[in-house]
Enzyme design. Structure first.
Site: not given
Lengths: 189, 396
Positions: B97, B361
Site C-alpha cells: 500500500d 501504514g
C-alpha cells in the site's frame, strides 16, 4: 565485583553506570528497593541471592504476566531457580529501561517468550505465551480450536524457513514493525 | 472530466449486497497501463511476481503496458507529479500500500489534480501491506476468500484485465505541521499502528502476519491518552468543493474542518473517554490481508469507518477481537469497550507524549490531526461484476 546491601561504593556505582543503560539515580533506587527485600542478617552478605518468590512481591513485577519468565531469563543461578543477585536485578532493569535499544529489548523479549529455552519459538512456546496473555480462568482462555487457529496463522506467516519455529531474526522483524514496542516494553521502579 | 468523455458506461452494473446497483465505467480499449513496481517490496519478489504472472496476463489480454521500477522513496510520487497523464489510461501499482500512497499524493500535488485524480488506479498485491488489494478482491467476490498472496494477485490481475473501474473515496488528512496528505486506506493510533517497514536487513522476510505483532503488543499492553471528536455520517453526501486561489488553480476545500487550533464545531460529537487502547479510521474493508476490519465498507460509501477501543479491556478480550476480525466478526463479540461509528470527519489529539500514528501504514508526525472524507474523487480499478466467476475457476 561484590556488593553488600549496606553500601554501594562510588567505584562500583560508576562501573554499574558503564555496564548498564541505567542512570545513577536509577541504580541507587534499585539498590534501595532490592535491600528492602532483605532481612537484617542478609544485608551484610555479599552477592546475596533473593528467591523468585520474594522478587515477585515487587509491585512492578507482581501483575506482569511474564514475571516468572523474566526472572528466569535474568537469573544467573546455577540451580535455574529464578533467584536474582543485585547484579542480575540491575541487568533486568537495564534491559527494560527507557534507554535500552530495540535490539536489546527484542532480544530479551524473545528469550522471555522462549519458554523451553531452546533458542526458537515453537508451537509449545507460542501456546504458553498466549496462555500467559489470556489468563488463568477457563472463561478467558482460548478454546483449543482458537489456539490452533492462532498458532497456525502465526507460524504460517512468520516462519519463513518453514522449520516450524520462529527464530530471533524473524521475531525481530515483527518487532521492527511496531516502533512503539520500545516505549511499551518497560519496567521502571 | 476526461473519464466520462472517453468511457463507455458498462452495460451490466455491479449489484451491491443491499440491492442497489453501483455505477461502473469501462476504460477505453486498448488500455495503456503504467505499472509501478517497488523491487524491494515484499521479500523482494515484486518483480518476479510481475514477470511470472502479471506480464502473462497483460499480454494475453492485449493490454499495452510500461513497467517502471521505482528506485527510492518518493520516486513514484515525483514521477506521477510530472508525468504526461494523457499518455496513460491507468496507473497500476504492484507493491504494498505504501507505493499507492505515493502515487495518490503525487497526483494530488499536481496543478491539474482534479483531472489527474480521475486516472484509474489499480493495485496488485506484491508487498507486505496488501490491504487495498484484499479489499478490492472482497468487494467483487464477497464470499470468496483466499489463502495466499499469489491467489490475490491472480484475482486482482484478472479483474484489471477486464478493465472496469469504480469511484473511490479519498480522505484528506491535516497534520499539525500544516501538512496535508491524502489517504485511501486508514489512519491508526495506538495498538493498531503497525508500520509497513521495509527494513534493509529483513527485506527477504516478507508479509508477517499481524498476529505475531498482536501478541507482542498484548504482552506490553498500554493505554494512550487523547481526545477524539467526530462528525457523524448523517448528513447527505457532500460534493467536491473547490475554491479558486486567485489564479487558475482550484484548491480542494476541506469544508468540514475548522483550523486545527480552533475547537470542533457544535455539530460534532466529542468522545467523553480520554483513555484509549486504539483508534482506527478505515475507509476500505480490509486493514490487512487477514483483517476484515470494516465489514460492509465500500470504496465509495462516502464514509470513514471509525473504531475505537477504550481502556479497561482485558488482554483476552482484545485478543478475541483480533481473532474475530479475521472473519469480520469482531462487531458481533458484544465487547462493550469497542465502539464503531460511521463519520464524515474526525479529529484526534494525542496527549500521551510517546506514540505513533500511521496513515496508510506509513508513520506520520505524531501530534494532533484531523481528517475528512471526499466521496468518490478517485477512480479505482479493477472492479468486476459479481456475475463473473472467481479466477480459480477460470484457470485452466
Amino acid at each position: 565485583m561484590g556488593t553488600t546491601a549496606s553500601q554501594l561504593g562510588k567505584d562500583t556505582l560508576s562501573e554499574y553506570q558503564e555496564l548498564t543503560f541505567l542512570t545513577k539515580q536509577e541504580i541507587l533506587l534499585a539498590h534501595k528497593r532490592f535491600s528492602e527485600l532483605l532481612t537484617k542478617d542478609e544485608k551484610d552478605i555479599p552477592n546475596i541471592r533473593i528467591s523468585l518468590e520474594r522478587i515477585l512481591t515487587l509491585p512492578e513485577l507482581k501483575s506482569n504476566p511474564f514475571r516468572k519468565r523474566i526472572c528466569h531469563v535474568f537469573s544467573t543461578s546455577e540451580h535455574k531457580d529464578g533467584s536474582l543477585t543485585f547484579e542480575d536485578f540491575l541487568d533486568l532493569l537495564s534491559a527494560f529501561s527507557d534507554s535500552a535499544t530495540m535490539e536489546i529489548k527484542s532480544h530479551y523479549a524473545f528469550r522471555i517468550f522462549d519458554f523451553d529455552d531452546d533458542g526458537t519459538l515453537d508451537s509449545d512456546d507460542l501456546q504458553k505465551l498466549v496462555n500467559c496473555l489470556t489468563g488463568e480462568t477457563d472463561e478467558t482462555r482460548l478454546t483449543p480450536e482458537e489456539m490452533r487457529q492462532l498458532i497456525t496463522n502465526i507460524l504460517e506467516e512468520s516462519d519463513i524457513d518453514k522449520d516450524g519455529t520462529v527464530n530471533l531474526s524473524e521475531f525481530q522483524h515483527v518487532i521492527s514493525r511496531s516502533p512503539d514496542f520500545v516505549s511499551s516494553f518497560k519496567i521502571v521502579l | 472530466m476526461r473519464a466520462e468523455s472517453e468511457c463507455v458506461k458498462c452495460e451490466s452494473q455491479i449489484v451491491e449486497p443491499g440491492g442497489g446497483p453501483r455505477d461502473t465505467f469501462k476504460v477505453r480499449r486498448p488500455c495503456r497501463v503504467m505499472i509501478l513496481v517497488n523491487p524491494n517490496s515484499g521479500r523482494g519478489q515484486a518483480l518476479q511476481l510481475f514477470s511470472g504472472h502479471v506480464q502473462t496476463m497483460l499480454t494475453e489480454a492485449s493490454v499495452p503496458y510500461k513497467l517502471v521500477i521505482t528506485e527510492a522513496k518518493n520516486h513514484a510520487r515525483e514521477l506521477v507529479r510530472k508525468v504526461d497523464l494523457t499518455q496513460w489510461d491507468a496507473l497500476v501499482i504492484l507493491s504494498g500500500d505504501g507505493l499507492l500512497f505515493e502515487v495518490i499524493n503525487g497526483l494530488m500535488d499536481r496543478e491539474d489534480w482534479q483531472q489527474a485524480i480521475q486516472t484509474p488506479l489499480g493495485i496488485l498485491p506484491g508487498g507486505s501491506g496488501n490491504a487495498l488489494a484484499a479489499s478490492v478482491h472482497h468487494y467483487s467476490f464477497p464470499s470468496a476468500g483466499f489463502s495466499q498472496t499469489k491467489e490475490l494477485l491472480l484475482s486482482c490481475g484478472f479483474m484489471l484485465c477486464k478493465g472496469l473501474v469504480g469511484s473511490m473515496d479519498l480522505v484528506s488528512v491535516h497534520l499539525s505541521s500544516r501538512q496535508r496528505l491524502f489517504s485511501f486506506l486508514s489512519i491508526a493510533w495506538g495498538f493498531v499502528a503497525d508500520v509497513d517497514v521495509e527494513s534493509e536487513k529483513y527485506r527477504h522476510v516478507g508479509p508477517i502476519r499481524f498476529l505475531m505483532g498482536t501478541l507482542v503488543r498484548l504482552a506490553t499492553l498500554r493505554v494512550y491518552q487523547g481526545r477524539l471528536a467526530y462528525l457523524p455520517n448523517t448528513i447527505s453526501k457532500t460534493s467536491v468543493e473547490t475554491q479558486s486561489d486567485g489564479n487558475t488553480k482550484a484548491l480542494l476545500l476541506d469544508s468540514l474542518l475548522p483550523s486545527l487550533d480552533e475547537p470542533v464545531p457544535e455539530s460534532w460529537t466529542v468522545v467523553k473517554e480520554e483513555d484509549f487502547v486504539l483508534v482506527l479510521a478505515i475507509y476500505q474493508s480490509h486493514l490487512a490481508e487477514d483483517l476484515w476490519a470494516a465489514p460492509g465498507a465500500l470504496p465509495d460509501d462516502g464514509a470513514i469507518h471509525l473504531f475505537y477501543v477504550v481502556a479497561g479491556i482485558s488482554r483476552p478480550a482484545l485478543l478475541r477481537l483480533f481473532l474475530a476480525m479475521e472473519k469480520g466478526g469482531h462487531l458481533d463479540c458484544g465487547c462493550p469497550y469497542l465502539v464503531y461509528e460511521k463519520v464524515k470527519a474526525f479529529r484526534l489529539e494525542p496527549l500521551t507524549p510517546q506514540g505513533m500514528i500511521a496513515v496508510d501504514g506509513e508513520t506520520v508526525e505524531y501530534g494532533p490531526l484531523q481528517a475528512q472524507v471526499h466521496p468518490g474523487i478517485g477512480l479505482l480499478a479493477p472492479m468486476c461484476p459479481t456475475s463473473l466467476p472467481p479466477p480459480s475457476l477460470c484457470r485452466s
